[in-house]
Design a protein around this motif. Structure first.
Motif, short mmCIF file in Angstrom:
data_model
loop_
_atom_site.label_atom_id
_atom_site.label_comp_id
_atom_site.label_asym_id
_atom_site.label_seq_id
_atom_site.Cartn_x
_atom_site.Cartn_y
_atom_site.Cartn_z
N ARG A 1 0.86 -1.19 0.00
CA ARG A 1 0.00 0.00 0.00
C ARG A 1 0.89 1.23 0.00
O ARG A 1 1.81 1.34 0.83
CB ARG A 1 -0.90 0.03 1.24
N GLY B 1 4.83 1.34 12.42
CA GLY B 1 3.76 0.35 12.23
C GLY B 1 3.01 0.48 10.91
O GLY B 1 1.99 -0.17 10.71
N ARG B 2 3.49 1.33 10.02
CA ARG B 2 2.80 1.50 8.73
C ARG B 2 3.85 1.49 7.62
O ARG B 2 4.71 2.37 7.58
CB ARG B 2 2.04 2.82 8.75
N PHE B 3 3.79 0.49 6.78
CA PHE B 3 4.80 0.35 5.74
C PHE B 3 4.15 0.26 4.37
O PHE B 3 2.94 0.13 4.26
CB PHE B 3 5.62 -0.93 5.98
N GLN C 1 0.57 -9.81 5.87
CA GLN C 1 -0.65 -10.17 6.60
C GLN C 1 -0.75 -11.68 6.66
O GLN C 1 -0.37 -12.38 5.71
CB GLN C 1 -1.90 -9.62 5.91
N ARG D 1 -15.29 -0.43 8.63
CA ARG D 1 -13.98 -0.79 8.09
C ARG D 1 -13.83 -0.15 6.73
O ARG D 1 -14.82 0.13 6.05
CB ARG D 1 -13.84 -2.30 8.02
N GLU E 1 -12.09 -5.47 14.82
CA GLU E 1 -10.65 -5.18 14.85
C GLU E 1 -10.10 -5.73 16.16
O GLU E 1 -10.81 -5.78 17.16
CB GLU E 1 -10.40 -3.68 14.73
N LEU F 1 -4.04 -4.72 15.68
CA LEU F 1 -3.17 -5.81 15.23
C LEU F 1 -3.78 -6.50 14.02
O LEU F 1 -3.09 -7.15 13.24
CB LEU F 1 -3.02 -6.83 16.36
N GLY F 2 -5.09 -6.40 13.91
CA GLY F 2 -5.74 -7.05 12.78
C GLY F 2 -7.19 -6.65 12.70
O GLY F 2 -7.70 -5.91 13.55
N GLY F 3 -7.82 -7.13 11.67
CA GLY F 3 -9.23 -6.81 11.50
C GLY F 3 -9.85 -7.70 10.47
O GLY F 3 -9.16 -8.49 9.80
N ALA G 1 -7.57 -10.66 9.00
CA ALA G 1 -6.11 -10.74 8.82
C ALA G 1 -5.40 -9.99 9.94
O ALA G 1 -5.88 -8.97 10.43
CB ALA G 1 -5.73 -10.13 7.48
N ARG H 1 3.23 -5.75 12.90
CA ARG H 1 2.71 -5.18 14.15
C ARG H 1 2.69 -6.24 15.26
O ARG H 1 3.00 -5.94 16.41
CB ARG H 1 1.31 -4.64 13.93
#
Ligand code: AMP
Length: 435
Positions: A121, A128-130, A135, A267, A278, A295-297, A319, A324
């Motif tokens: 993405r 924590g955002r790459f 996943q 979401r 989540e 951590l997931g959702g 996922a 994270r």
């Protein structure tokens, strides 16, 4: 290094927001992979690996053209023949594409699948955002819209986190309704957010026309101020969706999975219906760090198969973000770096011994002994240093004398005690000491 070479190296770094997983990280990743496989076997999910690229429409038509992921974050590449291909930003749409393309319905009704792999993405990288991240997720596809499947997905994800020693897990759950009742909720949100006194951000002004549920997701501080008083989905749910949510929560109660109902959780993607959730941890690291990210959702996506032209069928999935989860595991010192297997370091001295070394090591490996060596180095000191660096427990020292006498020295590297033993006894002796 010259300035010119430094510049050259700088130009050849990995792309922004994308990271290598280096050898020293692999023990952590192995742990995640191992526990994922354990949970998948335990709950009967089969692995699926789909292509990293898809035709861009696979995501555009299903995630929603006005979602951030599609509109701003997809890496799209146009081939010479005019095909538009996208690096996958998530796996669910790809999995459903594959499910329909290969007629996987015959493998199980519903079919339980799991995966682990990279997603892409184009986001602004931050903690924590790459741009490339991983996943691991579970999907139950092609069943009825039974709430028990929603609970099973949440169960698998929570149990996986527990096995990875992530503590104080909590699940936020909501229902965003179905085709029948969601339009009511949309209408209520539009009425509320149309307030002329609201100073909505540019994105939200557009969301108001195109996708009003997403207004609740906006991270802009001004837009967030309006959120607490916004209408909640529960008040608009039809009888069926209401019961679906209640039943899902009852399964979670029975399983003693801690959850909070969050009636404003929506979401980011269009394909969700009814359940969305989540997963967070409320644990605190030794240094006081709290983890304020999901951590997931996941959620239910009953209309997705239809969007691809398939026969309507229920489906639900979720996922976890691997990076994270690893960050939390490390911060909580969940077992520290998983221990490597105890190894035995082979040390040779002299040419005659060296010649026989490779074949000898080979026979030890075949006997199941985890061997390390540094045959490219000839000095005893250098080989002992290498053994120390590897953290080996035992050294096997093979010199000229030993080579002639069919013997070998076995040395405990913790206390330096050593003895000479006949070669034919080496396997039993090593195994005894490694126990
Ligand atoms: P999502 O379906 O977008 O909520 O993603 C599910 C999970 O994947 C999130 O809860 C995160 O743990 C992880 N995730 C999503 N986007 C990123 C990203 N850009 N970098 C790292 N992890 C991410």
């Amino acid at each position: 290094m010259s300035d010119q070479n430094k510049q050259k190296m700088q130009n050849l770094q990995s792309p922004k927001g994308m990271h290598d997983i280096l050898p020293q990280e692999q023990a952590w990743w192995d742990k995640v992979r191992k526990e994922l496989q354990y949970i998948a076997d335990h709950y009967h999910f089969s692995r699926i690996e789909t292509t990293l690229m898809e035709r861009a429409e696979v995501f555009e038509k299903t995630l929603g053209e006005t979602t951030d992921v599609v509109e701003k974050q997809m890496f799209v590449y146009k081939s010479r023949s005019g095909d538009r291909l996208a690096l996958r930003p998530e796996a669910t749409a790809s999995i459903v594409r594959s499910y329909l393309q290969h007629g996987l319905a015959h493998l199980g009704q519903p079919l339980k699948l799991f995966y682990l792999g990279p997603m892409f993405r184009k986001e602004q990288p931050q903690a924590g955002r790459f741009r490339q991240f991983h996943q691991m997720g579970f999907e139950i596809i092609g069943g009825d819209d039974e709430p028990v499947y929603d609970a099973q997905i949440i169960l698998a994800m929570v149990r996986l986190l527990e096995r990875l020693k992530v503590k104080q897990i909590t699940v936020r759950v909501n229902s965003i309704g179905c085709r029948i009742c969601r339009p009511n909720y949309r209408k209520k949100l539009i009425e509320y957010y149309k307030n002329p006194n609201f100073k909505l951000c540019k994105d939200c002004r557009r969301r108001l026309r195109e996708n009003p549920l997403r207004l609740l997701d906006c991270k802009n501080p001004t837009c967030q101020e309006y959120k607490p008083a916004a209408p909640i989905s529960l008040d608009s749910l039809c009888v069926y969706c209401n019961k679906h949510l209640k039943d899902t929560l009852e399964f979670l109660d029975e399983l003693k999975i801690p959850y909070q109902v969050d009636h404003q959780l929506v979401r980011g993607l269009d394909y969700y219906s009814r359940t969305v959730f989540e997963i967070f941890t409320e644990a605190t690291a030794a240094d006081g760090t709290k983890f304020d990210f999901a951590l997931g959702g996941g959620g239910r996506y009953d209309y997705l198969i239809e969007m691809f032209g398939g026969r309507p069928a229920g489906a639900v999935g979720g996922a976890l973000g691997v990076e994270r989860v690893l960050e939390v595991m490390k911060a909580l010192k969940s077992g520290s770096a998983p221990k490597e297997k105890a190894t035995v370091f082979f040390i040779h001295i002299g040419d005659t011994a060296k010649k026989k070394s490779l074949a000898l090591i080979e026979s030890l490996r075949e006997a199941g002994i985890p061997m390390q060596e540094s045959l490219g180095k000839d000095s005893l000191g250098a080989q002992l240093r290498a053994a120390n660096k590897e953290g080996s427990r035992l050294a096997l020292i093979f010199g000229q004398k030993e080579a002639f006498e069919d013997a070998i020295i076995i040395r405990d590297l913790d206390n330096s005690v050593q003895e000479t033993i006949p070669l034919k006894k080496v396997v039993t002796e090593v195994k005894k000491r490694l126990k």
